[in-house]
Write a protein that holds these residues in place. Structure first.
Motif, PDB file in Angstrom:
ATOM      1  N   ALA A  11       0.872  -1.192   0.000  1.00  0.00           N
ATOM      2  CA  ALA A  11       0.000   0.000   0.000  1.00  0.00           C
ATOM      3  C   ALA A  11       0.905   1.237   0.000  1.00  0.00           C
ATOM      4  O   ALA A  11       1.508   1.572   1.035  1.00  0.00           O
ATOM      5  CB  ALA A  11      -0.915  -0.011   1.220  1.00  0.00           C
ATOM      6  N   GLU A  12       1.004   1.921  -1.169  1.00  0.00           N
ATOM      7  CA  GLU A  12       1.945   3.038  -1.331  1.00  0.00           C
ATOM      8  C   GLU A  12       1.394   3.998  -2.404  1.00  0.00           C
ATOM      9  O   GLU A  12       1.012   3.559  -3.490  1.00  0.00           O
ATOM     10  CB  GLU A  12       3.311   2.492  -1.753  1.00  0.00           C
ATOM     11  CG  GLU A  12       4.350   3.545  -2.054  1.00  0.00           C
ATOM     12  CD  GLU A  12       4.674   4.407  -0.858  1.00  0.00           C
ATOM     13  OE1 GLU A  12       4.345   5.619  -0.896  1.00  0.00           O
ATOM     14  OE2 GLU A  12       5.217   3.854   0.149  1.00  0.00           O
ATOM     15  N   ASP A  13       1.363   5.307  -2.048  1.00  0.00           N
ATOM     16  CA  ASP A  13       0.841   6.280  -3.007  1.00  0.00           C
ATOM     17  C   ASP A  13       1.936   6.847  -3.900  1.00  0.00           C
ATOM     18  O   ASP A  13       1.656   7.515  -4.896  1.00  0.00           O
ATOM     19  CB  ASP A  13       0.126   7.427  -2.274  1.00  0.00           C
ATOM     20  CG  ASP A  13       1.062   8.190  -1.344  1.00  0.00           C
ATOM     21  OD1 ASP A  13       2.066   7.576  -0.881  1.00  0.00           O
ATOM     22  OD2 ASP A  13       0.799   9.352  -1.064  1.00  0.00           O
ATOM     23  N   GLU A  40      -8.279   2.502  -0.360  1.00  0.00           N
ATOM     24  CA  GLU A  40      -8.918   1.490   0.495  1.00  0.00           C
ATOM     25  C   GLU A  40      -9.611   0.422  -0.330  1.00  0.00           C
ATOM     26  O   GLU A  40      -9.507  -0.773  -0.036  1.00  0.00           O
ATOM     27  CB  GLU A  40      -9.902   2.173   1.436  1.00  0.00           C
ATOM     28  CG  GLU A  40     -10.612   1.203   2.373  1.00  0.00           C
ATOM     29  CD  GLU A  40     -11.549   1.925   3.326  1.00  0.00           C
ATOM     30  OE1 GLU A  40     -12.384   1.241   3.946  1.00  0.00           O
ATOM     31  OE2 GLU A  40     -11.427   3.168   3.468  1.00  0.00           O
ATOM     32  N   ALA A  41     -10.331   0.821  -1.388  1.00  0.00           N
ATOM     33  CA  ALA A  41     -11.111  -0.138  -2.176  1.00  0.00           C
ATOM     34  C   ALA A  41     -10.204  -1.177  -2.821  1.00  0.00           C
ATOM     35  O   ALA A  41     -10.475  -2.394  -2.789  1.00  0.00           O
ATOM     36  CB  ALA A  41     -11.930   0.593  -3.225  1.00  0.00           C
ATOM     37  N   LEU A  56       3.013  -4.675   3.177  1.00  0.00           N
ATOM     38  CA  LEU A  56       3.850  -3.511   3.454  1.00  0.00           C
ATOM     39  C   LEU A  56       3.003  -2.268   3.209  1.00  0.00           C
ATOM     40  O   LEU A  56       2.273  -2.199   2.217  1.00  0.00           O
ATOM     41  CB  LEU A  56       5.078  -3.505   2.537  1.00  0.00           C
ATOM     42  CG  LEU A  56       6.019  -4.725   2.630  1.00  0.00           C
ATOM     43  CD1 LEU A  56       7.157  -4.585   1.622  1.00  0.00           C
ATOM     44  CD2 LEU A  56       6.574  -4.871   4.033  1.00  0.00           C
ATOM     45  N   SER A  57       3.106  -1.296   4.101  1.00  0.00           N
ATOM     46  CA  SER A  57       2.227  -0.120   3.959  1.00  0.00           C
ATOM     47  C   SER A  57       2.936   1.155   4.411  1.00  0.00           C
ATOM     48  O   SER A  57       3.636   1.152   5.438  1.00  0.00           O
ATOM     49  CB  SER A  57       0.952  -0.312   4.784  1.00  0.00           C
ATOM     50  OG  SER A  57       0.137   0.845   4.715  1.00  0.00           O
ATOM     51  N   GLY A  63      -6.150  10.199   1.867  1.00  0.00           N
ATOM     52  CA  GLY A  63      -7.446   9.528   1.868  1.00  0.00           C
ATOM     53  C   GLY A  63      -7.416   8.095   2.347  1.00  0.00           C
ATOM     54  O   GLY A  63      -8.462   7.443   2.463  1.00  0.00           O
ATOM     55  N   PHE A  64      -6.220   7.542   2.602  1.00  0.00           N
ATOM     56  CA  PHE A  64      -6.156   6.142   3.051  1.00  0.00           C
ATOM     57  C   PHE A  64      -4.964   5.978   3.991  1.00  0.00           C
ATOM     58  O   PHE A  64      -3.872   5.572   3.588  1.00  0.00           O
ATOM     59  CB  PHE A  64      -6.031   5.223   1.837  1.00  0.00           C
ATOM     60  CG  PHE A  64      -6.035   3.740   2.199  1.00  0.00           C
ATOM     61  CD1 PHE A  64      -6.912   3.222   3.155  1.00  0.00           C
ATOM     62  CD2 PHE A  64      -5.136   2.883   1.591  1.00  0.00           C
ATOM     63  CE1 PHE A  64      -6.907   1.876   3.462  1.00  0.00           C
ATOM     64  CE2 PHE A  64      -5.131   1.523   1.892  1.00  0.00           C
ATOM     65  CZ  PHE A  64      -6.009   1.019   2.841  1.00  0.00           C
TER      66      PHE A  64
END
Length: 646
Positions: A11-13, A40-41, A56-57, A63-64
């Motif tokens: 999970a990485e922007d 999230e979705a 891994l986040s 927003g998440f």
């Protein structure tokens, strides 16, 4: 070495940070397959659709937030290791996230630590899964065995603590003892024992008895126990120590089974056995008494007939009558002997004295005896003796009894003008056989299979017409088996005659045996006639025997009881004691003790009892020989002369 592919949900922007993170794992030698999401979705969709090894986040995503990703991962059934990879995760946030369930965290400025943290997280996850799997299997096993123990209807299974109190109680225990679990849990395990009988010692405490099996052995016992309603039952009880992981005893298992039916059946069987043995002893005693009572009147009859037979002036017609009397007395004595023999055979008390025996001599003697009887019935007896002896291991008297019974049977069932044959031959190497054949009434096929059964005489009308007890063939067959041989029969049917075949081992293998040297009888002794004390309470028998022995040159005194016999022994020296065993004031052994024979004296027991135990009792007491009534005077004379020669 090919390592397994590690699937990572990232999970990485920031795509650049995501690429650096996966590249760092690849540099460390990990084969990584990554899926990158930034909302999230997509995160929830990836968790639900993919099989991942690790999450891994980043902690800060528009927003998440990472905390939300952690919450979602923790609530997911996969329970994946969760590692934060963030550039701005403060110490305070890191501690909070670890408390919330994060596995670990790595700062983006220190990505070189990431492979180590990932590897540790994966190892911990594997260990955790293994532990959970083991715990799950243990729970399932406990559930399975608990259900299994509860399903045992015939076995009460309970566990006891170290101090002997009940800790668990299966359903069968409720059925067996009548107590529900809540009424026995925590109570002593010996609460079902019966109180001791008056005068019996009190049983040791249960704790002491349990201490004896703490070494790993089991305590198995059978005892009476009591149900809740007061009823008792006989139980098999097995108590076994239960050991914990460290090897120390943590308790005991107790398995109880109702054995009442088995115990009752065993008691009934034992009772039936004791009753059968008592009945058998009573039967043996009855036969012994019957033998004595039947032989006693035969004694004087036979002795008187023998005495008359010694007279030289007896008319021929009277001599024929005397022979008739003697022959019928012998028949009656034989019937009594048959009854006793069959009792010995049934109770396995018939003993044999095997010795080298000339089968030819046995056949010669019996054929000579029966030739006259056959001629009187107008039956031809065909027998050609072998010119040399055939030596077998046998009891001479019992071997003679077998042939005697076969010839008696042949004469009984062969009509006038018939034929009886005796043939000896070698059916195969190492065996010798004797055929006794006749041209008599034969045996129907349905009767052949039971011809050797005691008291069976074939067809009823035939049996009634010829009399007898139907014991001769049964005795002959049993005697043949006890000699290690066989007795068989064949017949073509009614009216076509019968052949009985006695087969014995032939140690010589059919070789001709050298005739045994014939002993020349010693010349009659010239010293004074032997003196005999005859102890007999039957006056007729005593009188007839005294006359007979006197005719042979013996000096005979009579005593009718133990007291009179002892008085005679005190007053005079006797060479021979002939004593009846059953006397009004004691028995023959009492007389024997007073007589105390020296080396040149002999004691002869004379009884109407013919049981093996009676013979052993007499010989064991010191009598040199045991003779049964009616006494054949020739037998007694032979004993006395043989002793005189020796």
């Amino acid at each position: 070495m090919n390592l397994p592919v590690m699937r990572v949900l990232l999970a990485e922007d920031d795509p650049h940070d995501a690429e650096l993170t996966l590249e760092r794992l690849a540099i460390a030698g990990l084969d990584v397959e990554g899926v990158i999401v930034n909302n999230e979705a997509d995160f929830i969709k990836a968790l639900d659709s993919g099989t991942f090894d690790l999450v891994l986040s980043d902690f800060h995503m528009p927003g998440f937030p990472g905390s939300e990703a952690l919450r979602i991962a923790r609530s997911h059934p996969s329970a994946l290791p969760f590692i934060f990879v963030s550039g701005v995760l403060g110490e305070e946030h890191a501690v909070d996230m670890l408390k919330e369930g994060a596995t670990d965290y790595v700062l983006k400025q220190r990505l070189d630590r990431l492979p180590i943290v990932v590897q540790r997280a994966l190892d911990e996850a594997r260990e955790r899964r293994s532990r959970h799997d083991a715990e799950r299997r243990l729970r399932e096993s406990e559930t399975y065995f608990g259900q299994l123990i509860d399903a045992l209807r015939d076995y009460s299974v309970a566990t006891l603590s170290l101090d002997g109190t009940i800790e668990s109680w299966n359903r069968a225990s409720e059925w067996l003892f009548g107590y529900p679990a809540e009424e026995v849990i925590g109570r002593p395990g010996d609460m079902f024992n019966l109180p001791p009988e008056p005068g019996q010692p009190t049983e040791r405490p249960l704790v002491e008895r349990l201490a004896e099996i703490s070494t790993g052995t089991s305590l198995a016992e059978e005892r009476w126990l009591m149900r809740k309603n007061g009823a008792t039952f006989y139980a098999s009880v097995v108590t076994t120590a239960i050991f914990g992981n460290g090897g120390a005893v943590r308790g005991f298992s107790r398995i109880v089974r109702d054995m009442t039916d088995t115990r009752v059946a065993a008691d009934l069987l034992q009772m039936a056995k004791e009753q059968a043995e008592a009945a058998n002893r009573a039967k043996d005693r009855f036969l012994a008494v019957l033998s004595h009572e039947l032989r006693t009147p035969l004694g004087p009859i036979y002795a008187a007939a023998q005495a008359l037979d010694l007279r030289q002036d007896l008319p021929p017609e009277c001599r024929r009558s005397i022979e008739l009397i003697k022959r019928n007395v012998e028949v009656e004595a034989r019937l009594i002997d048959d009854l006793l023999d069959i009792s010995k055979i049934v109770n396995d008390k018939l003993s044999l004295r095997l010795e080298p025996t000339d089968l030819v001599a046995i056949l010669n003697g019996i054929a000579e005896i029966f030739r006259e009887e056959a001629a009187a019935r107008h039956i031809e007896l065909r027998y050609t003796p072998l010119p040399y002896p055939v030596i077998v291991q046998a009891d001479p008297a019992r071997l003679q009894q077998i042939i005697w019974n076969l010839l008696k049977n042949a004469i009984k069932f062969t009509p006038r003008a018939g034929e009886i044959g005796i043939t000896m031959y070698q059916p195969m190497p190492g065996k010798i056989a004797v055929d006794v054949s006749d041209t008599g009434i034969g045996i129907p096929p349905q009767a052949l299979k039971r011809i050797f059964d005691a008291f069976d005489q074939g067809e009823e009308e035939s049996a009634q017409a010829r009399g007898g007890l139907g014991l001769g063939l049964a005795i002959a067959s049993s005697l043949a088996q006890r000699h290690g041989g066989t007795l068989s029969v064949r017949s073509e049917g009614q009216g076509k005659g019968t052949t009985f075949t006695l087969t014995l081992d032939d140690p010589a293998g059919g070789d001709v045996q050298a005739p045994a040297p014939v002993e020349t009888p010693a010349s009659p002794s010239t010293h004074r006639p032997a003196t005999i004390l005859l102890v007999e309470d039957n006056g007729d028998t005593a009188e007839a025997m005294q006359f007979l022995l006197a005719e042979y040159g013996y000096e005979v005194d009579i005593a009718e009881n133990v007291a009179a016999a002892c008085a005679c022994i005190d007053a005079k020296r006797y060479d021979v004691l002939v004593s009846d065993m059953g006397l009004p004031d004691g028995d023959g052994i009492d007389v024997l003790r007073h007589y105390a024979p020296a080396a040149d004296q002999i004691a002869v027991a004379l009884t109407g009892y013919g049981m093996e135990s009676d013979v052993r009792r007499c010989l064991g007491a010191g009598f040199a020989i045991h003779l049964t009534k009616p006494l054949d005077i020739d037998h007694l004379i032979d004993v006395l002369q043989r002793d005189n020669r020796s």
